[in-house]
Design a protein around this motif. Structure first.
Motif, PDB file in Angstrom:
ATOM      1  N   ALA A   1       2.375   8.284 -13.202  1.00  0.00           N
ATOM      2  CA  ALA A   1       1.495   7.115 -13.363  1.00  0.00           C
ATOM      3  C   ALA A   1       1.327   6.377 -12.037  1.00  0.00           C
ATOM      4  O   ALA A   1       0.213   5.952 -11.696  1.00  0.00           O
ATOM      5  CB  ALA A   1       2.057   6.176 -14.431  1.00  0.00           C
ATOM      6  N   VAL A   2       2.411   6.225 -11.281  1.00  0.00           N
ATOM      7  CA  VAL A   2       2.331   5.562  -9.969  1.00  0.00           C
ATOM      8  C   VAL A   2       1.418   6.359  -9.040  1.00  0.00           C
ATOM      9  O   VAL A   2       0.569   5.788  -8.345  1.00  0.00           O
ATOM     10  CB  VAL A   2       3.743   5.397  -9.355  1.00  0.00           C
ATOM     11  N   LEU A   3       1.560   7.695  -9.023  1.00  0.00           N
ATOM     12  CA  LEU A   3       0.725   8.520  -8.149  1.00  0.00           C
ATOM     13  C   LEU A   3      -0.744   8.497  -8.580  1.00  0.00           C
ATOM     14  O   LEU A   3      -1.639   8.455  -7.738  1.00  0.00           O
ATOM     15  CB  LEU A   3       1.259   9.947  -8.094  1.00  0.00           C
ATOM     16  N   ARG A   4      -0.990   8.515  -9.876  1.00  0.00           N
ATOM     17  CA  ARG A   4      -2.385   8.438 -10.349  1.00  0.00           C
ATOM     18  C   ARG A   4      -3.017   7.101  -9.948  1.00  0.00           C
ATOM     19  O   ARG A   4      -4.159   7.066  -9.479  1.00  0.00           O
ATOM     20  CB  ARG A   4      -2.456   8.619 -11.857  1.00  0.00           C
ATOM     21  N   ALA A   5      -2.291   6.008 -10.122  1.00  0.00           N
ATOM     22  CA  ALA A   5      -2.811   4.689  -9.728  1.00  0.00           C
ATOM     23  C   ALA A   5      -3.045   4.638  -8.218  1.00  0.00           C
ATOM     24  O   ALA A   5      -4.045   4.083  -7.758  1.00  0.00           O
ATOM     25  CB  ALA A   5      -1.842   3.588 -10.163  1.00  0.00           C
ATOM     26  N   HIS A   6      -2.135   5.226  -7.468  1.00  0.00           N
ATOM     27  CA  HIS A   6      -2.295   5.259  -6.015  1.00  0.00           C
ATOM     28  C   HIS A   6      -3.538   6.060  -5.630  1.00  0.00           C
ATOM     29  O   HIS A   6      -4.296   5.666  -4.745  1.00  0.00           O
ATOM     30  CB  HIS A   6      -1.056   5.849  -5.345  1.00  0.00           C
TER      31      HIS A   6
ATOM     32  N   ARG B   1       0.819  -1.214   0.000  1.00  0.00           N
ATOM     33  CA  ARG B   1       0.000   0.000   0.000  1.00  0.00           C
ATOM     34  C   ARG B   1       0.853   1.265   0.000  1.00  0.00           C
ATOM     35  O   ARG B   1       0.390   2.328  -0.388  1.00  0.00           O
ATOM     36  CB  ARG B   1      -0.922   0.016   1.220  1.00  0.00           C
ATOM     37  N   LEU B   2       2.087   1.174   0.445  1.00  0.00           N
ATOM     38  CA  LEU B   2       2.963   2.342   0.498  1.00  0.00           C
ATOM     39  C   LEU B   2       3.922   2.426  -0.691  1.00  0.00           C
ATOM     40  O   LEU B   2       4.877   3.199  -0.676  1.00  0.00           O
ATOM     41  CB  LEU B   2       3.765   2.334   1.808  1.00  0.00           C
ATOM     42  N   TYR B   3       3.651   1.673  -1.746  1.00  0.00           N
ATOM     43  CA  TYR B   3       4.558   1.646  -2.891  1.00  0.00           C
ATOM     44  C   TYR B   3       4.803   3.049  -3.455  1.00  0.00           C
ATOM     45  O   TYR B   3       5.939   3.391  -3.799  1.00  0.00           O
ATOM     46  CB  TYR B   3       4.038   0.722  -3.992  1.00  0.00           C
ATOM     47  N   ALA B   4       3.768   3.875  -3.554  1.00  0.00           N
ATOM     48  CA  ALA B   4       3.950   5.220  -4.115  1.00  0.00           C
ATOM     49  C   ALA B   4       4.955   6.022  -3.292  1.00  0.00           C
ATOM     50  O   ALA B   4       5.777   6.760  -3.842  1.00  0.00           O
ATOM     51  CB  ALA B   4       2.612   5.950  -4.194  1.00  0.00           C
ATOM     52  N   LEU B   5       4.930   5.863  -1.982  1.00  0.00           N
ATOM     53  CA  LEU B   5       5.884   6.531  -1.105  1.00  0.00           C
ATOM     54  C   LEU B   5       7.304   6.049  -1.394  1.00  0.00           C
ATOM     55  O   LEU B   5       8.230   6.851  -1.560  1.00  0.00           O
ATOM     56  CB  LEU B   5       5.518   6.256   0.358  1.00  0.00           C
TER      57      LEU B   5
ATOM     58  N   ARG C   1      -3.103  13.142   2.172  1.00  0.00           N
ATOM     59  CA  ARG C   1      -1.771  12.724   1.760  1.00  0.00           C
ATOM     60  C   ARG C   1      -1.847  11.687   0.647  1.00  0.00           C
ATOM     61  O   ARG C   1      -2.749  10.863   0.629  1.00  0.00           O
ATOM     62  CB  ARG C   1      -1.008  12.091   2.932  1.00  0.00           C
ATOM     63  N   PRO C   2      -0.866  11.681  -0.259  1.00  0.00           N
ATOM     64  CA  PRO C   2      -0.833  10.643  -1.278  1.00  0.00           C
ATOM     65  C   PRO C   2      -0.261   9.351  -0.726  1.00  0.00           C
ATOM     66  O   PRO C   2       0.714   8.816  -1.186  1.00  0.00           O
ATOM     67  CB  PRO C   2       0.045  11.230  -2.368  1.00  0.00           C
TER      68      PRO C   2
ATOM     69  N   ARG D   1      12.738  10.885   3.522  1.00  0.00           N
ATOM     70  CA  ARG D   1      11.568  10.200   4.087  1.00  0.00           C
ATOM     71  C   ARG D   1      10.519  11.209   4.557  1.00  0.00           C
ATOM     72  O   ARG D   1       9.337  11.074   4.253  1.00  0.00           O
ATOM     73  CB  ARG D   1      12.016   9.294   5.219  1.00  0.00           C
ATOM     74  N   GLY D   2      10.932  12.229   5.292  1.00  0.00           N
ATOM     75  CA  GLY D   2       9.995  13.225   5.806  1.00  0.00           C
ATOM     76  C   GLY D   2       9.311  14.004   4.702  1.00  0.00           C
ATOM     77  O   GLY D   2       8.120  14.314   4.786  1.00  0.00           O
ATOM     78  N   GLU D   3      10.052  14.338   3.651  1.00  0.00           N
ATOM     79  CA  GLU D   3       9.460  15.057   2.520  1.00  0.00           C
ATOM     80  C   GLU D   3       8.389  14.204   1.846  1.00  0.00           C
ATOM     81  O   GLU D   3       7.313  14.692   1.504  1.00  0.00           O
ATOM     82  CB  GLU D   3      10.534  15.427   1.508  1.00  0.00           C
ATOM     83  N   ALA D   4       8.694  12.932   1.656  1.00  0.00           N
ATOM     84  CA  ALA D   4       7.731  12.029   1.014  1.00  0.00           C
ATOM     85  C   ALA D   4       6.504  11.830   1.900  1.00  0.00           C
ATOM     86  O   ALA D   4       5.370  11.844   1.416  1.00  0.00           O
ATOM     87  CB  ALA D   4       8.387  10.691   0.693  1.00  0.00           C
ATOM     88  N   CYS D   5       6.717  11.661   3.203  1.00  0.00           N
ATOM     89  CA  CYS D   5       5.591  11.457   4.127  1.00  0.00           C
ATOM     90  C   CYS D   5       4.749  12.720   4.262  1.00  0.00           C
ATOM     91  O   CYS D   5       3.563  12.645   4.554  1.00  0.00           O
ATOM     92  CB  CYS D   5       6.093  11.023   5.500  1.00  0.00           C
ATOM     93  N   GLY D   6       5.356  13.885   4.055  1.00  0.00           N
ATOM     94  CA  GLY D   6       4.624  15.137   4.177  1.00  0.00           C
ATOM     95  C   GLY D   6       3.911  15.574   2.912  1.00  0.00           C
ATOM     96  O   GLY D   6       3.169  16.559   2.918  1.00  0.00           O
ATOM     97  N   ALA D   7       4.112  14.864   1.823  1.00  0.00           N
ATOM     98  CA  ALA D   7       3.482  15.234   0.555  1.00  0.00           C
ATOM     99  C   ALA D   7       1.965  15.153   0.668  1.00  0.00           C
ATOM    100  O   ALA D   7       1.424  14.234   1.270  1.00  0.00           O
ATOM    101  CB  ALA D   7       3.981  14.325  -0.563  1.00  0.00           C
ATOM    102  N   ARG D   8       1.298  16.165   0.111  1.00  0.00           N
ATOM    103  CA  ARG D   8      -0.170  16.211   0.121  1.00  0.00           C
ATOM    104  C   ARG D   8      -0.671  16.281  -1.316  1.00  0.00           C
ATOM    105  O   ARG D   8       0.024  16.779  -2.202  1.00  0.00           O
ATOM    106  CB  ARG D   8      -0.647  17.446   0.882  1.00  0.00           C
ATOM    107  N   TRP D   9      -1.894  15.794  -1.521  1.00  0.00           N
ATOM    108  CA  TRP D   9      -2.456  15.857  -2.872  1.00  0.00           C
ATOM    109  C   TRP D   9      -2.523  17.300  -3.350  1.00  0.00           C
ATOM    110  O   TRP D   9      -2.309  17.575  -4.528  1.00  0.00           O
ATOM    111  CB  TRP D   9      -3.846  15.212  -2.918  1.00  0.00           C
TER     112      TRP D   9
END
Length: 115
Positions: free
Chosen positions: A78-83, A10-14, A103-104, A25-33
């Motif tokens: 494409a990964v983010l859209r699928a997620h 489930r966290l593949y996009a991250l 969050r994405p 890691r923090g930048e990726a975890c903090g990403a918002r749609w």
């Protein structure tokens, strides 16, 4: 090899963001749609979670250079859209129990302790 193994997670996009776009890691975890402009292939890294004592607080990225737009290649888009599609399906399945993290990454279903 790790991404191949984690493809169904489930966290593949991250993981993909970290591996292919160089996010911390923090930048990726903090990403918002709201920070993602997928049509333009950009992701702003303006926020990140930080541990403060025993709580997680949202703050600015680690460095000033981290507070910038990251270019997204077509594979990452494409990964983010699928997620996003999977996340929307999870939201619909959860109904009113869904807690919108904006969050994405996978949202959480409400539990007795989070209601």
């Amino acid at each position: 090899m790790f991404l191949d193994h984690a493809a169904a997670d489930r966290l593949y996009a991250l993981y993909h963001l970290i591996a292919f776009r160089g996010l911390r890691r923090g930048e990726a975890c903090g990403a918002r749609w709201v920070d993602a402009e997928l049509d333009e292939g950009l992701l702003a890294t303006a926020r990140q979670p930080n541990n403060v004592g025993r709580q997680v607080k949202e703050g600015s990225p680690k460095t000033e250079s981290s507070d910038a737009a990251v270019a997204l290649d077509s594979g990452t888009v494409a990964v983010l859209r699928a997620h996003g599609e999977r996340q929307e399906a999870e939201r619909l399945a959860a109904g009113p129990a869904w807690i919108d993290s904006a969050r994405p990454r996978p949202g959480r279903k409400a539990t007795a302790s989070t209601r």
